[in-house]
Design a protein around this motif. Structure first.
Motif, PDB file in Angstrom:
ATOM      1  N   THR A   1       2.951   4.380  -1.153  1.00  0.00           N
ATOM      2  CA  THR A   1       2.967   5.211  -2.361  1.00  0.00           C
ATOM      3  C   THR A   1       4.389   5.342  -2.889  1.00  0.00           C
ATOM      4  O   THR A   1       5.363   4.974  -2.205  1.00  0.00           O
ATOM      5  CB  THR A   1       2.398   6.599  -2.056  1.00  0.00           C
ATOM      6  OG1 THR A   1       3.241   7.245  -1.077  1.00  0.00           O
ATOM      7  CG2 THR A   1       0.980   6.490  -1.508  1.00  0.00           C
TER       8      THR A   1
ATOM      9  N   TYR B   1       0.803  -1.216   0.000  1.00  0.00           N
ATOM     10  CA  TYR B   1       0.000   0.000   0.000  1.00  0.00           C
ATOM     11  C   TYR B   1       0.844   1.277   0.000  1.00  0.00           C
ATOM     12  O   TYR B   1       0.288   2.375  -0.060  1.00  0.00           O
ATOM     13  CB  TYR B   1      -0.932   0.017   1.216  1.00  0.00           C
ATOM     14  CG  TYR B   1      -1.874  -1.157   1.268  1.00  0.00           C
ATOM     15  CD1 TYR B   1      -2.913  -1.280   0.348  1.00  0.00           C
ATOM     16  CD2 TYR B   1      -1.721  -2.158   2.227  1.00  0.00           C
ATOM     17  CE1 TYR B   1      -3.778  -2.371   0.383  1.00  0.00           C
ATOM     18  CE2 TYR B   1      -2.586  -3.243   2.273  1.00  0.00           C
ATOM     19  CZ  TYR B   1      -3.610  -3.354   1.356  1.00  0.00           C
ATOM     20  OH  TYR B   1      -4.457  -4.421   1.387  1.00  0.00           O
TER      21      TYR B   1
ATOM     22  N   GLU C   1       6.647   7.376  -0.598  1.00  0.00           N
ATOM     23  CA  GLU C   1       6.925   6.633   0.640  1.00  0.00           C
ATOM     24  C   GLU C   1       7.961   5.539   0.393  1.00  0.00           C
ATOM     25  O   GLU C   1       8.851   5.297   1.230  1.00  0.00           O
ATOM     26  CB  GLU C   1       5.634   6.031   1.182  1.00  0.00           C
ATOM     27  CG  GLU C   1       4.660   7.053   1.737  1.00  0.00           C
ATOM     28  CD  GLU C   1       3.318   6.450   2.111  1.00  0.00           C
ATOM     29  OE1 GLU C   1       2.558   7.106   2.838  1.00  0.00           O
ATOM     30  OE2 GLU C   1       3.036   5.318   1.645  1.00  0.00           O
TER      31      GLU C   1
END
Length: 672
Positions: A572, A570, A575
């Motif tokens: 991004t 999950y 990140e």
């Protein structure tokens, strides 16, 4: 409806079916196809469910008439393809295998056989199926024979006439080995046994062989079923026309007397054997992404001659948007692993569903579910459709179910697969204008799941898939599972590798309590040991295969206030970049990574010196690539790298693919 007797189970198929019939009959806007079933019996012996009086046929509607009326009510134009196909339709001898398994009264569907499948008492032997290799063949313990009806020599000859030319042409363009595999795969599928092949990793050609064979087999099934239904429709229509002509010469009573005078044989000729299920869809194909569904659509269309109505639309909706580039396919060869490109290139949307209907001229896409022969969907897309409609009756008569790339579905959300499989072959909640006089008895008895053929294809095997195979598949014809001996994964020599066995106890062999036992073992023994070492407490990476375990480990690191970064599926783009950079620069001592992150991204992670596998990864490539990551940095020697892998008895399948079939037994039992 008469009150239930004390001995009757309100949840039994009989009770539920009677409830369905009464509820459907009470709705004024429903067609009265079930009137003959609901009417009280006349004096005399009870008649067959599908028996019809000659004089009453005029007032009954055939299935084709009901379909036309339903579509006309919706304002849709009825295609003439099926009506044309009915003209001159003859049921050939090649459908004998279909009738043996899916006929009105299959001889293999016995009470002892059903009991054997429900109690999971199978007789299992190892057999070789032509060019496909060895399979573990399981037959109900009450079966008279422990062998299957496998016949690859005549499989192509038994295909429907519309499919033989394209199948023969396809085989003629293949090399001998692939041609033999296609013939063997089609022969095995034609035996109507459940087929489970969980060893397709690294073999794109074999995977394509199974896809092509399953497509041909599925089309063959639908066409033969349609032939029988259309032939019976034609008989009913001819009988109706005959009665109409006769009614012009005299009243219905005279016609009935004339027919009765012809004798018993004439009456028997007019009886139509049950030939249908509750609803029309017979073939369900589950696949994880739109790109993979597009491959199935292409395979189906190339297997069936004729025009594909809606082809441009499904290519547009299931392919990449116009002008979009595919970075995986467009990248220079070697940039990404081949299996990664094969799996994740193209449109990777995982929420879709599509109906297909076969016609005389070919196939029509984007048909309404209840007028479709074939359903192609992702588990998520199908679940959303079911939950939105609060109804899954379109799955009540699925006779052939294909799960392709099941390993990818597990990486998405296995609960969606379990949800869809639990809805197959349940008694419907509504009648859907079904002519119950033509529904096969084993549908009415709630035994459809014991005849449904399920095909499961996967690159590797997991406990979830094995549980699905063991507990959900109840085909009385039997089931087969491909077997394979694995060699150890190749990793750089000289790396200090330790396999840590979970302490043997009831908690480590119980699937329910095993996650807690693993977490306690890792957080109280393994991680504290690494944290005490000045060397191993930095540049350390923890790889967690399961998503729930990943969240648990991540929370533990937070509570311990350890310097760490995390990478999950999950995360991004920004990140991911920050976490990779912080770990490589030494700003974060620990990196916690989920296997799903590796599956979807396959980034090279630099800065790793010490690896801890919380459990064996489901993908052996994941293990091999993580062990190789440290050597992407300069001046890293094998003695600088350490690897620890925690494994228990429930990890045998994943560990076997890493250490090989010979070594897995000793490691699981506690050897270091």
């Amino acid at each position: 409806m008469a009150p239930l007797m004390p001995s009757e189970d309100p949840n039994s198929p009989k009770t539920r079916l009677l409830t369905l019939l009464n509820v459907s009959a009470s709705r004024s806007n429903k067609k009265r196809c079930i009137d003959a079933v609901l009417q009280p019996e006349e004096s005399g012996p009870r008649k067959k469910l599908n028996a019809r009086k000659t004089a009453a046929v005029v007032e009954e509607k055939t299935t084709q008439d009901v379909e036309e009326e339903r579509k006309s009510e919706k304002g849709e134009s009825e295609s003439e393809d099926e009506e044309d196909q009915a003209q001159g339709t003859e049921v050939s001898d090649t459908d004998s295998a279909y009738k043996f398994h899916f006929g009105p009264s299959p001889s293999i569907l016995t009470d002892p056989a059903r009991t054997s499948t429900l109690e999971r008492t199978w007789t299992t032997t190892t057999q070789t199926y032509g060019a496909l290799g060895q399979f573990a063949s399981s037959m109900p313990s009450t079966a008279s024979s422990t062998g299957s009806s496998f016949d690859d020599a005549t499989a192509s000859e038994r295909l429907h006439a519309r499919l033989r030319p394209t199948w023969s042409n396809h085989l003629s363009n293949l090399p001998p080995k692939s041609r033999s595999q296609h013939s063997s795969a089609l022969g095995l599928l034609a035996s109507r046994e459940d087929v489970y092949h969980p060893h397709l990793a690294g073999n794109v050609v074999l995977h394509e062989t199974w896809r092509r064979s399953a497509a041909a087999h599925g089309l063959d099934h639908v066409l033969k079923k349609s032939d029988i239904v259309l032939a019976n429709n034609k008989k009913l229509k001819a009988r109706e026309e005959k009665l109409k002509k006769g009614s012009k010469k005299g009243d219905a009573k005279d016609v009935e007397k004339d027919d009765a005078a012809k004798g018993k044989d004439a009456v028997e000729e007019e009886e139509i054997e049950p030939d249908q299920g509750f609803t029309r869809p017979a073939l369900l194909i589950l696949t994880p992404f739109r790109a993979q569904a597009l491959k199935w659509l292409s395979t189906l269309s190339s297997s069936l001659p004729g025009k594909i109505e809606g082809e441009d639309r499904y290519k547009r909706e299931f392919g990449l948007p116009e002008g979009a580039s595919d970075k995986l396919k467009d990248a220079p060869r070697g940039t990404y692993a081949e299996d990664h490109v094969e799996m994740l290139s193209g449109n990777v949307d995982d929420s879709f569903r599509l109906g297909l209907r076969l016609t005389k001229r070919g196939m029509k896409a984007f048909t309404e579910f209840y007028s479709s022969d074939i359903l192609i969907a992702s588990p998520l897309g199908l679940r959303l459709a079911i939950e939105k409609a609060k109804n899954h009756d379109f799955l009540s008569s699925i006779e052939l179910c294909v799960l392709d790339q099941t390993d990818v579905m597990r990486m998405q959300n296995w609960e969606h697969v379990q949800f869809v499989m639990s809805k197959l072959n349940e008694l419907p909640k509504e009648s859907h204008e079904t002519d119950f006089g033509r529904v096969k008895p084993w549908y009415l008895d709630g035994h459809a799941a014991h005849l449904r053929q399920t095909i499961i294809l996967s690159r590797h095997e997991t406990p979830e898939m094995r549980a699905l195979y063991n507990k959900t598949l109840k085909n009385v014809a039997g089931k087969v599972r491909a077997v394979k001996r694995y060699s150890a994964v190749r990793v750089p020599e000289g790396v200090d590798t330790q396999f840590l066995a979970l302490p043997p106890s009831s908690s480590t062999t119980n699937p329910v309590s095993e996650p807690d036992a693993r977490f306690n073992f890792v957080t109280t023994q393994v991680l504290p040991t690494m944290l005490k070492s000045a060397v191993q407490s930095s540049g350390a990476c923890v790889v967690v295969p399961d998503s729930l375990d990943f969240v648990r480990v991540q929370n533990w690191f937070r509570k311990q206030e350890l310097s760490h970064a995390t990478l999950s599926e999950y995360a991004t783009g920004p990140e991911i970049s920050r976490a990779r950079q912080a770990f490589f620069a030494g700003k974060k001592n620990w990196l916690v990574v989920s296997e799903r992150f590796w599956f979807y991204h396959r980034y090279t992670l630099r800065g790793i010196r010490h690896l801890l596998f919380y459990a064996p990864p489901a993908h052996p490539q994941c293990y091999a690539e993580f062990v190789a990551y440290p050597f992407s940095d300069k001046d890293v020697q094998p003695e600088d790298v350490t690897v620890r892998l925690v494994a228990g008895r429930l990890d045998a399948l994943a560990l076997e693919r890493i250490v090989g079939s010979k070594a897995v037994g000793g490691l699981i039992s506690g050897a270091r």
